[in-house]
Scaffold this motif. Structure first.
Motif, mmCIF file in Angstrom:
data_model
loop_
_atom_site.group_PDB
_atom_site.id
_atom_site.type_symbol
_atom_site.label_atom_id
_atom_site.label_comp_id
_atom_site.label_asym_id
_atom_site.label_seq_id
_atom_site.Cartn_x
_atom_site.Cartn_y
_atom_site.Cartn_z
ATOM 1 N N ASN A 1 0.852 -1.192 0.000
ATOM 2 C CA ASN A 1 0.000 0.000 0.000
ATOM 3 C C ASN A 1 0.887 1.242 0.000
ATOM 4 N N PRO A 2 1.216 1.765 -1.185
ATOM 5 C CA PRO A 2 2.104 2.939 -1.258
ATOM 6 C C PRO A 2 1.491 4.205 -0.673
ATOM 7 N N LYS A 3 0.164 4.245 -0.507
ATOM 8 C CA LYS A 3 -0.489 5.484 -0.087
ATOM 9 C C LYS A 3 -0.767 5.551 1.412
ATOM 10 N N CYS A 4 -0.673 4.448 2.112
ATOM 11 C CA CYS A 4 -1.046 4.466 3.535
ATOM 12 C C CYS A 4 0.032 5.173 4.359
ATOM 13 N N ALA A 5 -0.364 5.627 5.543
ATOM 14 C CA ALA A 5 0.587 6.211 6.496
ATOM 15 C C ALA A 5 1.096 5.096 7.401
ATOM 16 N N ILE A 6 2.403 4.959 7.490
ATOM 17 C CA ILE A 6 3.004 3.920 8.320
ATOM 18 C C ILE A 6 3.686 4.579 9.513
ATOM 19 N N ILE A 7 3.221 4.236 10.687
ATOM 20 C CA ILE A 7 3.789 4.767 11.932
ATOM 21 C C ILE A 7 4.440 3.595 12.659
ATOM 22 N N THR A 8 5.727 3.705 12.904
ATOM 23 C CA THR A 8 6.499 2.589 13.446
ATOM 24 C C THR A 8 7.139 2.972 14.767
ATOM 25 N N ARG A 9 7.155 2.020 15.658
ATOM 26 C CA ARG A 9 7.815 2.206 16.952
ATOM 27 C C ARG A 9 9.223 1.617 16.896
ATOM 28 N N THR A 10 10.149 2.287 17.544
ATOM 29 C CA THR A 10 11.488 1.733 17.715
ATOM 30 C C THR A 10 12.027 2.170 19.065
ATOM 31 N N ARG A 11 12.971 1.448 19.572
ATOM 32 C CA ARG A 11 13.515 1.774 20.887
ATOM 33 C C ARG A 11 14.729 2.707 20.802
ATOM 34 N N TYR A 12 15.497 2.578 19.731
ATOM 35 C CA TYR A 12 16.753 3.312 19.660
ATOM 36 C C TYR A 12 16.812 4.177 18.407
ATOM 37 N N MET A 13 17.434 5.342 18.542
ATOM 38 C CA MET A 13 17.541 6.281 17.438
ATOM 39 C C MET A 13 18.300 5.680 16.251
ATOM 40 N N GLU A 14 19.235 4.788 16.529
ATOM 41 C CA GLU A 14 20.047 4.221 15.452
ATOM 42 C C GLU A 14 19.216 3.410 14.457
ATOM 43 N N ASP A 15 18.012 2.969 14.886
ATOM 44 C CA ASP A 15 17.144 2.195 13.997
ATOM 45 C C ASP A 15 16.195 3.084 13.194
ATOM 46 N N SER A 16 16.099 4.360 13.537
ATOM 47 C CA SER A 16 15.084 5.224 12.934
ATOM 48 C C SER A 16 15.329 5.463 11.449
ATOM 49 N N LEU A 17 16.574 5.739 11.087
ATOM 50 C CA LEU A 17 16.865 6.082 9.698
ATOM 51 C C LEU A 17 16.501 4.944 8.745
ATOM 52 N N SER A 18 16.825 3.713 9.132
ATOM 53 C CA SER A 18 16.518 2.585 8.256
ATOM 54 C C SER A 18 15.010 2.416 8.085
ATOM 55 N N LEU A 19 14.239 2.709 9.126
ATOM 56 C CA LEU A 19 12.779 2.593 9.026
ATOM 57 C C LEU A 19 12.210 3.666 8.106
ATOM 58 N N TYR A 20 12.724 4.891 8.199
ATOM 59 C CA TYR A 20 12.300 5.942 7.269
ATOM 60 C C TYR A 20 12.650 5.549 5.829
ATOM 61 N N THR A 21 13.837 5.006 5.644
ATOM 62 C CA THR A 21 14.269 4.624 4.304
ATOM 63 C C THR A 21 13.385 3.540 3.717
ATOM 64 N N LEU A 22 12.898 2.637 4.558
ATOM 65 C CA LEU A 22 12.061 1.533 4.090
ATOM 66 C C LEU A 22 10.619 1.952 3.821
ATOM 67 N N GLY A 23 10.253 3.187 4.220
ATOM 68 C CA GLY A 23 8.920 3.663 3.882
ATOM 69 C C GLY A 23 8.071 4.135 5.026
ATOM 70 N N ALA A 24 8.596 4.175 6.256
ATOM 71 C CA ALA A 24 7.806 4.670 7.383
ATOM 72 C C ALA A 24 7.599 6.180 7.261
ATOM 73 N N ASP A 25 6.361 6.639 7.559
ATOM 74 C CA ASP A 25 6.080 8.078 7.548
ATOM 75 C C ASP A 25 6.475 8.721 8.865
ATOM 76 N N GLU A 26 6.247 7.994 9.947
ATOM 77 C CA GLU A 26 6.611 8.498 11.271
ATOM 78 C C GLU A 26 7.273 7.356 12.038
ATOM 79 N N VAL A 27 8.379 7.658 12.709
ATOM 80 C CA VAL A 27 9.050 6.688 13.569
ATOM 81 C C VAL A 27 9.094 7.273 14.971
ATOM 82 N N ILE A 28 8.389 6.629 15.881
ATOM 83 C CA ILE A 28 8.362 7.090 17.267
ATOM 84 C C ILE A 28 9.457 6.362 18.021
ATOM 85 N N CYS A 29 10.472 7.106 18.425
ATOM 86 C CA CYS A 29 11.633 6.516 19.095
ATOM 87 C C CYS A 29 11.468 6.648 20.609
#
Length: 677
Positions: free
Chosen positions: A499-527
């Motif tokens: 689903n290219p149009k949906c908003a993806i909000i992802t949880r992560t524990r550490y900042m070091e994981d945030s960039l890879s999640l944004y790159t993979l298509g997350a719209d918001e990463v809550i660290c």
């Protein structure tokens, strides 16, 4: 004190500092650093330690304190409260490993007692290594890791009966079997003494000691109980380690166990390091070099064998194929309690010099590669799925029950993971009338929540079929709440592809994981790491005479600076909240038009919002339709959600325009307006 002895202790500590720093940089367990220290300083390395007997004495104390603290941490009650899955999986894993390894070892020429003992050694897994790896990955609280840790704890406990059985194995086929049976009976009697002491004797003794309020007296009493019980079991023909473990169980049932544990832990950490150093000193590097290929082959074979047995052992727990593989790989290495058990095997002739060298090399090797083996779980799972697996095994990746026939298929929220965070999202969606569908990997949670009427089903979200069953193709938002960073990345990539149009909000524990999640298509990463820091900052500033508006702006600026940096790196579009932060005197808000509101039924031109109130309507959400950039002829209807930019910030109160007329009149009265001002 002999100066030579002090010199050797200093050498061990100095080498350990460098080895620990290296292992930390390479993300390897600390145990490997102590092995490395022993190998370098030992007779087969640089030969810096000339008197190994002194180190052996300290190592023996390390075993005693290690078993003592394990006994205190587990306790008799905790054994009875172990969950069924952990208990069943642990018993199956231990039994299958001993049986399979014994058969294979016998085929290679080992005598049955030696083959069984080797199986007992390989049945152990390092709880310390697992905890180190999963704590670094932030996955300790996930179901498969809890299951693997529970099995590992049961393996640690199995060391005690195994130590009792070693003399019997050593006496097989000789006249020594009768004394071995006598020792086993003595061990059972000691267990009875432990129970009596834990219930009546030790709690009263510790109460008397604690009532004197002397920290030194309490600590000395605890250590005396530990060493004294170990000495008694040794005098009875059993091992010191068994006595230390029993002493820990005795104290664990008293209300002073926590204080006793805190007193002993410093001694345990110091002396345990000497134990692993001493084991490293035993490793003959020449033997390893001469048999490098067979030993490397054994390391690979043992990891694969233990992983398969571990995966099979957790089948009754009803876990998914992915979690089966992760659990199997997690327990693929050999644990520290195997080294303790090996000492008994050497004493009773079950572990000859060559076999001891093989065991040491293989154990250190499996521990060293454990972090990399665990990290390979997603790739191994993908490879296994391509194999011609039985249908019942493939079904573990699919849903236990399909989504309800009337489940939402468009415009809903897909919640991946139904832990505390997933439940909060579901509660908020339910209270606001937003449809949602949840995916959960814990079958017990699914069963309980379905009884409550929750739209939830069992499945592994890294499978497209499971996400399709939740209606991801038509979802407006996908919320990924699982703490496993690797799995979150996989789900993010798959959901974005579906689903290219949906908003993806992802949880992560550490900042070091945030960039890879944004790159993979997350719209918001809550660290969690960053949000916790922001919350702490806000609560600190509240204690000082700082205006709340300044605090909010500082925290918001900190958030946007940090998150914007990540979004720019992944070429993500800024959110509305970010736009607001760049408009000095503007605020973005979302307002619902109530039935009977003054603005309902009028065009934007007729409302004259921009001229009267300095407010601009960015978009209107009407049902499933979004009207972006509406012009003056756009009609405002009841039920619309209006996204506004208020550039005036208080120049005019517009909220009465969006409420029903009776409320609007009350809100716009002179009294209310003066209160708001």
């Amino acid at each position: 004190m002999d100066a030579t002895f002090l010199e050797q202790i200093l050498i061990i500590f100095a080498l350990s500092i460098g080895a620990l720093a290296l292992c930390y940089r390479l993300k390897m367990p600390g145990i490997v650093a102590f092995f490395l220290t022993g190998i370098i300083a030992g007779p087969h390395g640089l030969g810096l330690i000339t008197n190994r007997a002194d180190v052996e004495i300290l190592a023996e104390l390390g075993i005693i304190f290690l078993l003592f603290t394990i006994g205190m941490e587990l306790s008799l009650k905790s054994l009875l409260e172990m969950k069924k899955g952990m208990l069943t999986g642990g018993v199956l894993q231990i039994g299958l490993t001993i049986g399979v390894v014994a058969v294979i070892a016998s085929a290679f020429g080992l005598a049955p007692p030696e083959a069984i003992f080797f199986g007992m050694l390989l049945a152990h897994t390092s709880t310390t290594v697992m905890l180190t790896v999963f704590q670094h990955r932030g996955e300790v609280d996930t179901p498969p890791v809890r299951l693997a840790l529970g099995i590992s704890v049961l393996q640690d406990l199995s060391t005690v009966p195994m130590i009792l059985l070693v003399p019997m194995l050593g006496g097989m086929g000789s006249a020594g079997v009768v004394p071995s049976l006598i020792n086993f009976g003595i061990g059972l009697i000691l267990l009875g003494v432990v129970t009596v002491s834990a219930l009546w004797v030790v709690p009263r003794l510790l109460y008397r000691v604690a009532s004197l309020r002397s920290r030194e007296l309490f600590m000395i009493t605890v250590i005396t109980l530990c060493l004294g019980t170990a000495w008694l079991t040794s005098r009875a023909g059993l091992s010191l380690a068994l006595g230390a473990f029993l002493a820990g169980l005795i104290i664990s049932e008293s209300e002073y166990s926590n204080a006793a544990l805190s007193s002993v832990i410093p001694f345990r950490d110091i002396f345990t390091s000497f134990f692993f150093v001493s084991m490293g000193m035993l490793l003959n590097t020449g033997f390893f070099a001469a048999h490098a290929l067979p030993i490397v082959g054994l390391i690979i074979g043992i990891i694969i064998l233990k992983a398969i047995i571990g995966a099979v052992a957790v089948i009754p727990a009803g876990v998914s194929l992915q979690n089966m593989i992760l659990t199997g790989l997690a327990i693929g290495q050999i644990g520290e309690f195997a080294f303790i058990l090996s000492r008994s095997g050497i004493e009773y002739g079950l572990l000859g010099p060559d076999l001891e060298q093989v065991f040491l090399a293989v154990s250190v090797g499996t521990m060293t590669v454990a972090p990399f083996v665990i990290a390979s779980a997603p790739r191994v799972t993908s490879a296994v799925r391509r194999l011609p697996l039985p249908g019942w095994l493939k079904a573990r990746d699919a849903a236990l029950k399909v989504a309800p026939a009337n489940g939402p298929k468009k415009g809903h929220i897909v919640i991946v993971g139904f832990g505390p965070m997933g439940r909060h999202v579901a509660d908020a969606a339910r209270s606001t009338g937003v449809p949602y569908m949840a995916i959960e990997l814990n079958p017990k949670t699914v069963r309980e929540e379905r009884k409550k009427g929750e739209p939830i089903f069992f499945g592994d979200a890294i499978n497209e079929s499971v996400l399709a069953n939740a209606g991801v193709e038509g979802a407006r938002v996908v919320v990924i709440t699982i703490p496993n960073a690797a799995t979150a990345r996989q789900v993010t990539a798959i959901a974005r592809k579906m689903n290219p149009k949906c908003a993806i909000i992802t949880r992560t524990r550490y900042m070091e994981d945030s960039l890879s999640l944004y790159t993979l298509g997350a719209d918001e990463v809550i660290c969690e790491e960053f949000e916790t820091a922001a919350e702490v900052l806000m609560r600190v500033l509240i204690k000082y005479p700082v205006p709340k508006t300044d605090i909010d702006r500082l925290v918001a600026s900190m958030r946007t600076d940090r998150y914007e940096m990540l979004r720019e790196a992944s070429e993500q579009v800024p959110s509305l909240r970010d736009i607001e932060l760049h408009l000095d005197n503007a605020a973005i808000s979302i307002v619902r038009v109530e039935e009977g509101a003054p603005i309902a039924g009028k065009t934007l031109a007729e409302t004259n919002l921009r001229q009267k109130y300095d407010v601009t309507v960015l978009a209107i959400r009407r049902g499933a339709e979004t009207l972006a950039g509406p012009d003056g002829g756009t009609m405002i209807e009841a039920g619309d959600l209006c996204i506004l930019i208020d550039a005036g910030r208080g120049n005019g109160e517009i909220s009465p325009l969006f409420r029903r007329r009776s409320d609007a009149v009350s809100s716009s009265s002179p009294k209310n307006q003066s209160e708001q001002t």
